[in-house]
Design a protein around this motif. Structure first.
Motif, PDB file in Angstrom:
ATOM      1  N   THR A   2      37.255  29.861  33.827  1.00 49.32           N
ATOM      2  CA  THR A   2      38.164  31.179  33.865  1.00 49.32           C
ATOM      3  C   THR A   2      39.165  31.184  34.904  1.00 49.32           C
ATOM      4  OG1 THR A   2      36.492  32.009  35.167  1.00 49.32           O
ATOM      5  CG2 THR A   2      36.062  32.436  33.091  1.00 49.32           C
ATOM      6  N   GLU A   3      39.878  32.262  34.812  1.00 49.56           N
ATOM      7  CA  GLU A   3      40.954  32.513  36.025  1.00 49.56           C
ATOM      8  C   GLU A   3      40.975  33.836  36.282  1.00 49.56           C
ATOM      9  OE1 GLU A   3      44.834  30.362  34.647  1.00 49.56           O
ATOM     10  OE2 GLU A   3      45.437  32.519  34.882  1.00 49.56           O
ATOM     11  N   LEU A   4      40.967  33.890  37.820  1.00 52.24           N
ATOM     12  CA  LEU A   4      40.997  35.416  38.390  1.00 52.24           C
ATOM     13  C   LEU A   4      42.383  35.919  38.297  1.00 52.24           C
ATOM     14  CD1 LEU A   4      38.374  34.690  40.912  1.00 52.24           C
ATOM     15  CD2 LEU A   4      38.039  36.253  39.264  1.00 52.24           C
ATOM     16  N   ARG A   5      42.827  37.031  38.024  1.00 55.79           N
ATOM     17  CA  ARG A   5      44.248  37.494  37.893  1.00 55.79           C
ATOM     18  C   ARG A   5      44.119  39.049  38.630  1.00 55.79           C
ATOM     19  NH1 ARG A   5      47.359  35.933  32.215  1.00 55.79           N
ATOM     20  NH2 ARG A   5      46.591  33.774  32.288  1.00 55.79           N
ATOM     21  N   ARG A   6      45.229  39.146  39.385  1.00 57.45           N
ATOM     22  CA  ARG A   6      45.334  40.282  40.201  1.00 57.45           C
ATOM     23  C   ARG A   6      46.382  41.187  39.563  1.00 57.45           C
ATOM     24  NH1 ARG A   6      47.995  42.039  44.668  1.00 57.45           N
ATOM     25  NH2 ARG A   6      46.987  43.396  46.161  1.00 57.45           N
ATOM     26  N   ASP A   7      46.185  42.300  39.385  1.00 50.19           N
ATOM     27  CA  ASP A   7      47.048  43.308  38.980  1.00 50.19           C
ATOM     28  C   ASP A   7      48.189  43.670  40.024  1.00 50.19           C
ATOM     29  OD1 ASP A   7      48.155  45.739  36.757  1.00 50.19           O
ATOM     30  OD2 ASP A   7      48.209  46.485  39.059  1.00 50.19           O
ATOM     31  N   PRO A   8      49.524  43.379  40.166  1.00 50.82           N
ATOM     32  CA  PRO A   8      50.005  43.606  41.255  1.00 50.82           C
ATOM     33  C   PRO A   8      50.459  45.013  41.858  1.00 50.82           C
ATOM     34  CG  PRO A   8      51.458  42.913  39.302  1.00 50.82           C
ATOM     35  CD  PRO A   8      50.098  42.989  38.787  1.00 50.82           C
ATOM     36  N   ILE A  15      38.692  38.926  35.567  1.00 47.75           N
ATOM     37  CA  ILE A  15      38.435  37.416  35.147  1.00 47.75           C
ATOM     38  C   ILE A  15      38.631  37.158  33.747  1.00 47.75           C
ATOM     39  CG2 ILE A  15      36.314  35.887  35.066  1.00 47.75           C
ATOM     40  CD1 ILE A  15      34.895  37.688  36.993  1.00 47.75           C
ATOM     41  N   MET A  16      39.628  36.142  33.497  1.00 46.29           N
ATOM     42  CA  MET A  16      40.046  35.752  32.393  1.00 46.29           C
ATOM     43  C   MET A  16      39.679  34.610  31.709  1.00 46.29           C
ATOM     44  SD  MET A  16      42.749  37.525  30.691  1.00 46.29           S
ATOM     45  CE  MET A  16      43.720  38.290  31.799  1.00 46.29           C
ATOM     46  N   PHE A 225      49.767  40.898  32.386  1.00 44.88           N
ATOM     47  CA  PHE A 225      49.403  39.570  33.009  1.00 44.88           C
ATOM     48  C   PHE A 225      47.713  39.648  33.389  1.00 44.88           C
ATOM     49  CE2 PHE A 225      48.250  37.425  36.973  1.00 44.88           C
ATOM     50  CZ  PHE A 225      48.490  35.884  36.727  1.00 44.88           C
ATOM     51  N   ALA A 226      47.443  40.705  33.871  1.00 45.05           N
ATOM     52  CA  ALA A 226      46.254  41.139  34.231  1.00 45.05           C
ATOM     53  C   ALA A 226      45.552  42.202  33.453  1.00 45.05           C
ATOM     54  CB  ALA A 226      45.900  41.439  35.637  1.00 45.05           C
ATOM     55  N   SER A 227      45.703  42.021  31.919  1.00 44.43           N
ATOM     56  CA  SER A 227      45.065  42.804  30.975  1.00 44.43           C
ATOM     57  C   SER A 227      43.730  43.190  31.415  1.00 44.43           C
ATOM     58  CB  SER A 227      45.144  42.421  29.678  1.00 44.43           C
ATOM     59  OG  SER A 227      46.434  41.954  29.306  1.00 44.43           O
ATOM     60  N   ARG A 228      43.166  44.216  31.276  1.00 44.59           N
ATOM     61  CA  ARG A 228      41.737  44.655  31.380  1.00 44.59           C
ATOM     62  C   ARG A 228      40.982  44.477  30.070  1.00 44.59           C
ATOM     63  NH1 ARG A 228      43.447  50.418  33.094  1.00 44.59           N
ATOM     64  NH2 ARG A 228      45.303  49.651  31.685  1.00 44.59           N
ATOM     65  N   PHE A 229      41.570  44.517  28.947  1.00 42.39           N
ATOM     66  CA  PHE A 229      41.092  44.534  27.870  1.00 42.39           C
ATOM     67  C   PHE A 229      41.774  43.567  26.703  1.00 42.39           C
ATOM     68  CE2 PHE A 229      40.965  49.021  29.367  1.00 42.39           C
ATOM     69  CZ  PHE A 229      39.695  49.093  29.756  1.00 42.39           C
ATOM     70  N   PRO A 230      41.068  42.915  25.964  1.00 44.53           N
ATOM     71  CA  PRO A 230      41.838  41.964  24.885  1.00 44.53           C
ATOM     72  C   PRO A 230      42.776  42.888  24.157  1.00 44.53           C
ATOM     73  CG  PRO A 230      39.221  41.634  24.696  1.00 44.53           C
ATOM     74  CD  PRO A 230      39.569  42.979  25.677  1.00 44.53           C
ATOM     75  N   PHE A 231      43.969  42.147  23.970  1.00 40.13           N
ATOM     76  CA  PHE A 231      45.084  42.946  23.121  1.00 40.13           C
ATOM     77  C   PHE A 231      45.463  44.345  23.837  1.00 40.13           C
ATOM     78  CE2 PHE A 231      43.027  39.950  20.434  1.00 40.13           C
ATOM     79  CZ  PHE A 231      44.219  39.370  19.645  1.00 40.13           C
ATOM     80  N   GLU A 232      45.374  44.413  25.243  1.00 44.92           N
ATOM     81  CA  GLU A 232      46.000  45.570  25.510  1.00 44.92           C
ATOM     82  C   GLU A 232      47.473  45.274  25.909  1.00 44.92           C
ATOM     83  OE1 GLU A 232      44.515  46.141  29.762  1.00 44.92           O
ATOM     84  OE2 GLU A 232      46.095  47.490  30.354  1.00 44.92           O
TER      85      GLU A 232
ATOM     86  N   GLY B  91      50.430  32.378  44.042  1.00 42.71           N
ATOM     87  CA  GLY B  91      51.174  33.383  43.540  1.00 42.71           C
ATOM     88  C   GLY B  91      52.054  33.008  42.484  1.00 42.71           C
ATOM     89  N   LEU B  92      52.349  33.726  41.320  1.00 42.08           N
ATOM     90  CA  LEU B  92      53.181  33.427  40.366  1.00 42.08           C
ATOM     91  C   LEU B  92      54.277  34.361  40.200  1.00 42.08           C
ATOM     92  CD1 LEU B  92      50.671  32.608  37.389  1.00 42.08           C
ATOM     93  CD2 LEU B  92      52.175  30.937  38.530  1.00 42.08           C
ATOM     94  N   GLY B  93      55.418  34.340  40.918  1.00 42.67           N
ATOM     95  CA  GLY B  93      56.358  35.674  41.116  1.00 42.67           C
ATOM     96  C   GLY B  93      55.503  36.737  41.707  1.00 42.67           C
ATOM     97  N   ILE B  94      55.631  37.876  40.858  1.00 42.77           N
ATOM     98  CA  ILE B  94      54.858  39.217  41.627  1.00 42.77           C
ATOM     99  C   ILE B  94      53.297  39.168  41.143  1.00 42.77           C
ATOM    100  CG2 ILE B  94      56.923  40.608  41.424  1.00 42.77           C
ATOM    101  CD1 ILE B  94      55.451  42.116  39.225  1.00 42.77           C
ATOM    102  N   PHE B  95      53.101  38.064  40.516  1.00 46.32           N
ATOM    103  CA  PHE B  95      51.404  38.021  40.024  1.00 46.32           C
ATOM    104  C   PHE B  95      50.498  37.271  41.138  1.00 46.32           C
ATOM    105  CE2 PHE B  95      53.512  38.511  35.891  1.00 46.32           C
ATOM    106  CZ  PHE B  95      53.202  40.035  35.846  1.00 46.32           C
ATOM    107  N   ASP B  96      49.419  37.590  41.144  1.00 49.96           N
ATOM    108  CA  ASP B  96      48.493  36.688  42.121  1.00 49.96           C
ATOM    109  C   ASP B  96      47.399  35.997  41.216  1.00 49.96           C
ATOM    110  OD1 ASP B  96      49.616  38.457  44.226  1.00 49.96           O
ATOM    111  OD2 ASP B  96      48.466  36.691  45.324  1.00 49.96           O
ATOM    112  N   MET B  97      46.858  34.888  41.361  1.00 54.83           N
ATOM    113  CA  MET B  97      45.718  34.427  40.452  1.00 54.83           C
ATOM    114  C   MET B  97      45.058  33.266  41.380  1.00 54.83           C
ATOM    115  SD  MET B  97      47.641  31.729  38.039  1.00 54.83           S
ATOM    116  CE  MET B  97      45.663  30.822  37.995  1.00 54.83           C
TER     117      MET B  97
END
Lengths: 333, 333
Positions: A2-8, A15-16, A225-232, B91-97
């Motif tokens: 998985t990858e952790l992504r942060r909504d800016p 957790i993706m 990028f940091a979708s909370r739901f599949p297909f958001e 960081g990936l541009g404005i995103f964080d992961m």
């Protein structure tokens, strides 16, 4: 893996699932089903079943609260908030409360019982969006209200209690918490960089081209990028705009086009799933937040979503946006 | 008529239905149903079906990964996060992961396939709570982790994929957003008043007596003033405590008692509904937040909940806590 992504914008981590993403056939979906129209209060001839209409687009020769309309707005029969009365906010020890003042309107999107937004003609979708604006412009005159929330529940799996397609508008005497968070995050970014974070997000999406579903002259639709739901899916004006309800007629036509397209794509890929959309716009409390940028968030409600996210604020997402868009783009229109 | 109520900790407003609240018979509930135990990886004899056990309470004469345990902890077979590797945040541009580093453990609460927490003896529930502590104390040594989240999904309606009762522990390399919000709110209150907001909440609940389900020497259980869900219940130590995992053995026994009681009451009133609980505790990043106070939040998952709250941050609650406790208190134990 998985990858952790942060909504800016609000700083939420998700957790993706990257290696074994769920694809449409893995996601449980109950396609939309229309009950019999016989007693539908939103159909022609049954106008008497709703509270008296607030506003409608209708043929000039027809009467209020009768057939002949294209879009019709009525008060919610079971409103979450009531329009009458003064706001009475008070403390109770450490708690705060207020009486339930607000407005709760239903926008009936079409007279056709079995047509959803994606089935409508562009002009008809434009009329629905136009009606959102007109109702917003009317309600923002009421100084008791600080926020207007426009949203749609499609299908019982998304909380709709009536099948006949409709949206809702709730006028609130306070700014909801999720909007405050967006305002704080985008405000801090604006102060720091003197740029709008949403504009920067659009720029990056246009550069990377990895998450864009579609775009036209004025709008872009992408899976965040940091979708909370599949297909958001998010639909955003490319130009920096604070308020949805200040949208021009030309932009309405453009938005109708992109909205129809993304809804058709979602419907095809996910087998007509239940979904919610919400228009995120600036508060109407008189302040202009230069760092904010209105947009629409569309969330299909796929039943594999555990939903304990409610309590934890912690989202585990089975389909990365980069995978979702492959399916969404693939639909032939 | 509705009432707007504000949660004093995070500032979330909810809309509470006051005049026509939903009572248990109005709420759709699918009682818990146990599938056949034949291939259950959490039953005696099937230990080989899980990854090797991390820790267990077991009869001293039995072997690891064999029958004879009372509580057994194993890694999640499909972990949301992986334990191996260094944290690689970028960081990936404005995103964080970051890569998905963390731990994801399953605490199997009982060897009995068809027993839930409320069916267990007090000592058995105590053992489950004790195991939460032991795993937390072990995982907090890992400097990569900043937060330990312990939660339970009961029933498929609450996101459980296996019927056999179990809880989960996720160790995260960051503090989740909902915890940050609680820390901010309670921190601001502490700075302003030099008191813990949770302690003040307990004091007010004890004064008003309107929302208390039950209490014992060390714990209180109540339906919170600004509940997000019908029949939401919070269990809180009366004494100011920052970390769940520092709980004494005596307090564990006391907590087991109150937890069993509220689960029995909820099960009786709501017909054995699916539910989630989450232990909210202080982060393990080395900082001590004096204004925080650990507690457990229990949320029955009743299907009338629309759930568009996900996207809007806006909760419409059909049953006020003052109504819910009447039913919860009425259960004969």
């Amino acid at each position: 893996m998985t990858e952790l992504r942060r909504d800016p914008i609000v700083g939420r981590w998700v957790i993706m699932e990257m290696d074994q993403p769920m694809i449409p056939k893995d996601l449980h979906m109950t396609p939309h089903h229309y009950e019999d129209a016989a007693n539908c209060p939103f159909c022609y001839g049954n106008e008497y079943m709703t509270p008296p209409e607030i506003q409608a687009f209708r043929n000039p020769k027809t009467e209020k609260n009768a057939a002949g309309w294209q879009v019709r707005v009525v008060p919610n029969k079971f409103p979450a908030l009531q329009i009458e009365g003064n706001l009475d906010r008070r403390g109770l020890g450490i708690f705060d409360m207020s009486n339930g003042i607000g407005a709760h309107e239903i926008i009936i999107e079409t007279p056709y019982h079995e047509k959803d937004l994606s089935d409508l003609e562009l002009g008809e979708i434009g009329n629905v969006l136009k009606m959102y604006c007109l109702r917003s412009l009317d309600l923002q005159k009421d100084k008791r209200f600080k926020y207007l929330m426009i949203f749609k529940n499609y299908g019982s799996g998304a909380g709709a209690t009536l099948d006949h397609n409709h949206s809702q508008l709730i006028a609130l005497p306070m700014i909801p918490k999720n909007v405050i968070e967006e305002l704080k995050g985008s405000g801090a970014y604006f102060e720091f960089r003197e740029r709008c974070i949403f504009c920067d997000m659009i720029r990056q999406e246009l550069d990377e081209k990895e998450r864009i579903i579609t775009q036209n002259d004025q709008f872009i639709a992408f899976c965040p990028f940091a979708s909370r739901f599949p297909f958001e899916m998010w639909v955003m004006p490319k130009e920096h705009q604070l308020f949805f309800h200040n949208i021009s007629d030309e932009s309405i036509a453009s938005m109708a086009g992109i909205l129809k397209e993304v809804l058709i794509r979602m419907k095809a890929v996910l087998n007509d799933p239940p979904y919610n959309f919400i228009i995120h716009t600036s508060p109407i409390d008189g302040e202009e937040r230069q760092g904010y940028h209105w947009h629409m968030e569309i969330m299909p409600r796929l039943s594999r979503i555990a939903g304990f996210e409610w309590g934890t604020g912690f989202y585990a997402v089975s389909t990365p946006p980069e995978v979702a868009i492959k399916y969404l783009r693939d639909v032939r229109i």
